[in-house]
Design a protein around this motif. Structure first.
Motif, PDB file in Angstrom:
ATOM      1  N   LEU A  66       0.827  -1.207   0.000  1.00  0.00           N
ATOM      2  CA  LEU A  66       0.000   0.000   0.000  1.00  0.00           C
ATOM      3  C   LEU A  66       0.861   1.257   0.000  1.00  0.00           C
ATOM      4  CD1 LEU A  66      -2.763  -1.148   2.514  1.00  0.00           C
ATOM      5  CD2 LEU A  66      -3.165  -0.426   0.147  1.00  0.00           C
ATOM      6  N   VAL A  67       1.873   1.285   0.847  1.00  0.00           N
ATOM      7  CA  VAL A  67       2.743   2.465   0.942  1.00  0.00           C
ATOM      8  C   VAL A  67       3.454   2.731  -0.386  1.00  0.00           C
ATOM      9  CG1 VAL A  67       4.852   3.330   2.031  1.00  0.00           C
ATOM     10  CG2 VAL A  67       3.020   2.370   3.436  1.00  0.00           C
ATOM     11  N   ALA A  68       3.747   1.670  -1.126  1.00  0.00           N
ATOM     12  CA  ALA A  68       4.401   1.833  -2.427  1.00  0.00           C
ATOM     13  C   ALA A  68       3.525   2.608  -3.411  1.00  0.00           C
ATOM     14  CB  ALA A  68       4.758   0.467  -3.009  1.00  0.00           C
ATOM     15  N   LEU A  69       2.221   2.643  -3.156  1.00  0.00           N
ATOM     16  CA  LEU A  69       1.309   3.383  -4.028  1.00  0.00           C
ATOM     17  C   LEU A  69       1.319   4.876  -3.728  1.00  0.00           C
ATOM     18  CD1 LEU A  69      -1.766   0.960  -4.046  1.00  0.00           C
ATOM     19  CD2 LEU A  69      -0.076   1.277  -5.860  1.00  0.00           C
ATOM     20  N   GLY A  70       1.846   5.253  -2.564  1.00  0.00           N
ATOM     21  CA  GLY A  70       1.967   6.666  -2.228  1.00  0.00           C
ATOM     22  C   GLY A  70       0.721   7.263  -1.593  1.00  0.00           C
ATOM     23  N   SER A  71       0.581   8.563  -1.740  1.00  0.00           N
ATOM     24  CA  SER A  71      -0.457   9.317  -1.021  1.00  0.00           C
ATOM     25  C   SER A  71      -1.881   8.961  -1.438  1.00  0.00           C
ATOM     26  CB  SER A  71      -0.231  10.820  -1.208  1.00  0.00           C
ATOM     27  OG  SER A  71      -0.291  11.177  -2.573  1.00  0.00           O
ATOM     28  N   VAL A  72      -2.043   8.267  -2.552  1.00  0.00           N
ATOM     29  CA  VAL A  72      -3.407   7.902  -2.981  1.00  0.00           C
ATOM     30  C   VAL A  72      -4.095   7.005  -1.969  1.00  0.00           C
ATOM     31  CG1 VAL A  72      -2.853   8.093  -5.430  1.00  0.00           C
ATOM     32  CG2 VAL A  72      -2.641   5.880  -4.301  1.00  0.00           C
ATOM     33  N   ILE A  73      -3.327   6.390  -1.058  1.00  0.00           N
ATOM     34  CA  ILE A  73      -3.936   5.484  -0.079  1.00  0.00           C
ATOM     35  C   ILE A  73      -4.507   6.229   1.126  1.00  0.00           C
ATOM     36  CG2 ILE A  73      -2.329   3.668  -0.757  1.00  0.00           C
ATOM     37  CD1 ILE A  73      -0.946   4.007   1.966  1.00  0.00           C
ATOM     38  N   GLU A  74      -4.240   7.513   1.254  1.00  0.00           N
ATOM     39  CA  GLU A  74      -4.655   8.246   2.456  1.00  0.00           C
ATOM     40  C   GLU A  74      -6.166   8.238   2.691  1.00  0.00           C
ATOM     41  OE1 GLU A  74      -2.831  12.051   2.041  1.00  0.00           O
ATOM     42  OE2 GLU A  74      -0.850  11.347   2.692  1.00  0.00           O
ATOM     43  N   PRO A  75      -7.015   8.502   1.684  1.00  0.00           N
ATOM     44  CA  PRO A  75      -8.464   8.452   1.927  1.00  0.00           C
ATOM     45  C   PRO A  75      -8.930   7.064   2.375  1.00  0.00           C
ATOM     46  CG  PRO A  75      -7.993   9.586  -0.127  1.00  0.00           C
ATOM     47  CD  PRO A  75      -6.707   8.958   0.314  1.00  0.00           C
ATOM     48  N   MET A  76      -8.352   6.036   1.780  1.00  0.00           N
ATOM     49  CA  MET A  76      -8.723   4.669   2.151  1.00  0.00           C
ATOM     50  C   MET A  76      -8.325   4.379   3.601  1.00  0.00           C
ATOM     51  SD  MET A  76      -7.069   1.563   2.712  1.00  0.00           S
ATOM     52  CE  MET A  76      -5.564   1.687   1.764  1.00  0.00           C
ATOM     53  N   LEU A  77      -7.130   4.809   3.995  1.00  0.00           N
ATOM     54  CA  LEU A  77      -6.680   4.584   5.368  1.00  0.00           C
ATOM     55  C   LEU A  77      -7.543   5.342   6.367  1.00  0.00           C
ATOM     56  CD1 LEU A  77      -2.786   4.725   5.011  1.00  0.00           C
ATOM     57  CD2 LEU A  77      -4.230   2.696   5.263  1.00  0.00           C
ATOM     58  N   LEU A  78      -7.930   6.535   6.011  1.00  0.00           N
ATOM     59  CA  LEU A  78      -8.802   7.329   6.879  1.00  0.00           C
ATOM     60  C   LEU A  78     -10.124   6.615   7.115  1.00  0.00           C
ATOM     61  CD1 LEU A  78      -9.267   9.988   8.404  1.00  0.00           C
ATOM     62  CD2 LEU A  78     -10.185  10.949   6.273  1.00  0.00           C
ATOM     63  N   HIS A  79     -10.675   6.056   6.047  1.00  0.00           N
ATOM     64  CA  HIS A  79     -11.931   5.305   6.168  1.00  0.00           C
ATOM     65  C   HIS A  79     -11.735   4.041   7.003  1.00  0.00           C
ATOM     66  CE1 HIS A  79     -15.832   3.651   5.042  1.00  0.00           C
ATOM     67  NE2 HIS A  79     -15.224   2.531   4.703  1.00  0.00           N
ATOM     68  N   ALA A  80     -10.649   3.308   6.745  1.00  0.00           N
ATOM     69  CA  ALA A  80     -10.403   2.043   7.456  1.00  0.00           C
ATOM     70  C   ALA A  80     -10.096   2.264   8.927  1.00  0.00           C
ATOM     71  CB  ALA A  80      -9.247   1.290   6.793  1.00  0.00           C
ATOM     72  N   SER A  81      -9.534   3.417   9.272  1.00  0.00           N
ATOM     73  CA  SER A  81      -9.181   3.681  10.666  1.00  0.00           C
ATOM     74  C   SER A  81     -10.402   3.871  11.558  1.00  0.00           C
ATOM     75  CB  SER A  81      -8.278   4.915  10.766  1.00  0.00           C
ATOM     76  OG  SER A  81      -8.967   6.073  10.332  1.00  0.00           O
ATOM     77  N   SER A  82     -11.578   3.980  10.946  1.00  0.00           N
ATOM     78  CA  SER A  82     -12.812   4.080  11.733  1.00  0.00           C
ATOM     79  C   SER A  82     -13.652   2.813  11.628  1.00  0.00           C
ATOM     80  CB  SER A  82     -13.637   5.291  11.270  1.00  0.00           C
ATOM     81  OG  SER A  82     -14.016   5.140   9.902  1.00  0.00           O
ATOM     82  N   SER A  83     -13.045   1.740  11.134  1.00  0.00           N
ATOM     83  CA  SER A  83     -13.761   0.462  11.015  1.00  0.00           C
ATOM     84  C   SER A  83     -14.164  -0.069  12.390  1.00  0.00           C
ATOM     85  CB  SER A  83     -12.861  -0.561  10.315  1.00  0.00           C
ATOM     86  OG  SER A  83     -13.425  -1.861  10.370  1.00  0.00           O
ATOM     87  N   LYS A  84     -15.238  -0.829  12.417  1.00  0.00           N
ATOM     88  CA  LYS A  84     -15.667  -1.471  13.656  1.00  0.00           C
ATOM     89  C   LYS A  84     -14.766  -2.648  14.018  1.00  0.00           C
ATOM     90  CE  LYS A  84     -20.558  -0.202  13.119  1.00  0.00           C
ATOM     91  NZ  LYS A  84     -21.954  -0.716  12.995  1.00  0.00           N
ATOM     92  N   ASP A  85     -13.977  -3.112  13.049  1.00  0.00           N
ATOM     93  CA  ASP A  85     -13.070  -4.246  13.261  1.00  0.00           C
ATOM     94  C   ASP A  85     -11.756  -3.726  13.851  1.00  0.00           C
ATOM     95  OD1 ASP A  85     -11.078  -6.271  12.879  1.00  0.00           O
ATOM     96  OD2 ASP A  85     -12.387  -7.234  11.406  1.00  0.00           O
ATOM     97  N   VAL A  86     -11.427  -4.177  15.043  1.00  0.00           N
ATOM     98  CA  VAL A  86     -10.216  -3.707  15.729  1.00  0.00           C
ATOM     99  C   VAL A  86      -8.963  -3.991  14.904  1.00  0.00           C
ATOM    100  CG1 VAL A  86      -8.768  -3.974  17.779  1.00  0.00           C
ATOM    101  CG2 VAL A  86     -11.253  -3.967  18.003  1.00  0.00           C
ATOM    102  N   ALA A  87      -8.883  -5.185  14.307  1.00  0.00           N
ATOM    103  CA  ALA A  87      -7.708  -5.567  13.530  1.00  0.00           C
ATOM    104  C   ALA A  87      -7.539  -4.673  12.308  1.00  0.00           C
ATOM    105  CB  ALA A  87      -7.810  -7.028  13.106  1.00  0.00           C
ATOM    106  N   VAL A  88      -8.638  -4.326  11.666  1.00  0.00           N
ATOM    107  CA  VAL A  88      -8.592  -3.448  10.500  1.00  0.00           C
ATOM    108  C   VAL A  88      -8.135  -2.047  10.911  1.00  0.00           C
ATOM    109  CG1 VAL A  88      -9.968  -2.292   8.721  1.00  0.00           C
ATOM    110  CG2 VAL A  88     -10.319  -4.729   9.196  1.00  0.00           C
ATOM    111  N   ARG A  89      -8.691  -1.546  12.020  1.00  0.00           N
ATOM    112  CA  ARG A  89      -8.301  -0.217  12.500  1.00  0.00           C
ATOM    113  C   ARG A  89      -6.807  -0.153  12.808  1.00  0.00           C
ATOM    114  NH1 ARG A  89     -12.743  -0.381  16.057  1.00  0.00           N
ATOM    115  NH2 ARG A  89     -11.321  -0.461  17.854  1.00  0.00           N
ATOM    116  N   ALA A  90      -6.315  -1.146  13.544  1.00  0.00           N
ATOM    117  CA  ALA A  90      -4.909  -1.159  13.938  1.00  0.00           C
ATOM    118  C   ALA A  90      -3.997  -1.275  12.723  1.00  0.00           C
ATOM    119  CB  ALA A  90      -4.653  -2.305  14.911  1.00  0.00           C
TER     120      ALA A  90
END
Length: 208
Positions: free
Chosen positions: A150-174
């Motif tokens: 994911l990091v190799a893709l660069g800043s395009v992953i930021e919106p996706m990470l922001l969304h995933a960081s609020s997931s109800k799944d603890v493992a996904v958030r972490a």
């Protein structure tokens, strides 16, 4: 040469792959692919890959794609690894959602690494979304592989990470938090355990 690729001694097989790669000959393509599908030794597999990328890509890429689609676990993983080294964009066609989510961790990890190399210009955001479906999967090594891809893709992953960081799944958030930290500082290493601690503290703070 074909017989030495099957030799019981990995040093002999390594030498055979080296010799083939040193003097590339398309006649050895089948033998190299067959050996890749069963070779247990990591160093020999790397030499087999090197020998394959020394051959013309119009010959190897279609055969490697076929291996990914129809081969066994080792054959598929090694073919994906080789495609990531060949870097022929024609191989992008083999990167599919089912492959990204393959039930075998080694196949999936190889697919993630190949995907970020083969993705066509403009397709990075769509690939990030596809890869994000695997956040929280597996143990430390598997999660680290996904984060690095994911990091190799660069800043395009930021919106996706922001969304995933609020997931109800603890493992996904972490996992999302650890990936975000890696994106900010690639030299800091991958620390999913620290991300879990931060996530837990965040939950406590919110409740307070």
């Amino acid at each position: 040469m074909n017989q030495t690729l099957q030799h019981g001694n990995p040093s002999v097989r390594l030498r055979a792959a080296l010799d083939i790669g040193t003097s590339p000959d398309p006649r050895y393509l089948d033998a190299l692919l067959q050996r890749c599908a069963v070779e247990p030794d990591f160093q020999v597999r790397e030499m087999l890959t090197w020998a394959l990328i020394r051959l013309p890509s119009p010959l190897t890429v279609p055969r490697l794609i076929d291996q990914v689609r129809t081969g066994g676990v080792l054959a598929r993983s090694q073919a994906l690894h080789t495609l990531s080294k060949v870097k022929d964009k024609a191989a992008w066609q083999v990167i599919t959602e089912p492959l990204i989510a393959d039930c075998d961790d080694e196949v999936a990890r190889s697919a993630w690494r190949a995907a970020v190399v083969l993705v066509p210009a403009g397709g990075e955001s769509a690939l990030a979304t596809m890869l994000s479906t695997q956040l929280g999967r597996g143990g430390h090594d598997v999660q680290r592989s996904l984060s690095r891809a994911l990091v190799a893709l660069g800043s395009v992953i930021e919106p996706m990470l922001l969304h995933a960081s609020s997931s109800k799944d603890v493992a996904v958030r972490a996992h999302a938090l650890a990936t975000e930290a890696l994106l900010r500082d690639p030299d800091a290493g991958f620390a999913v355990f620290e991300a879990k601690r931060v996530d837990a503290l965040g939950v406590v703070d919110t409740a307070g």
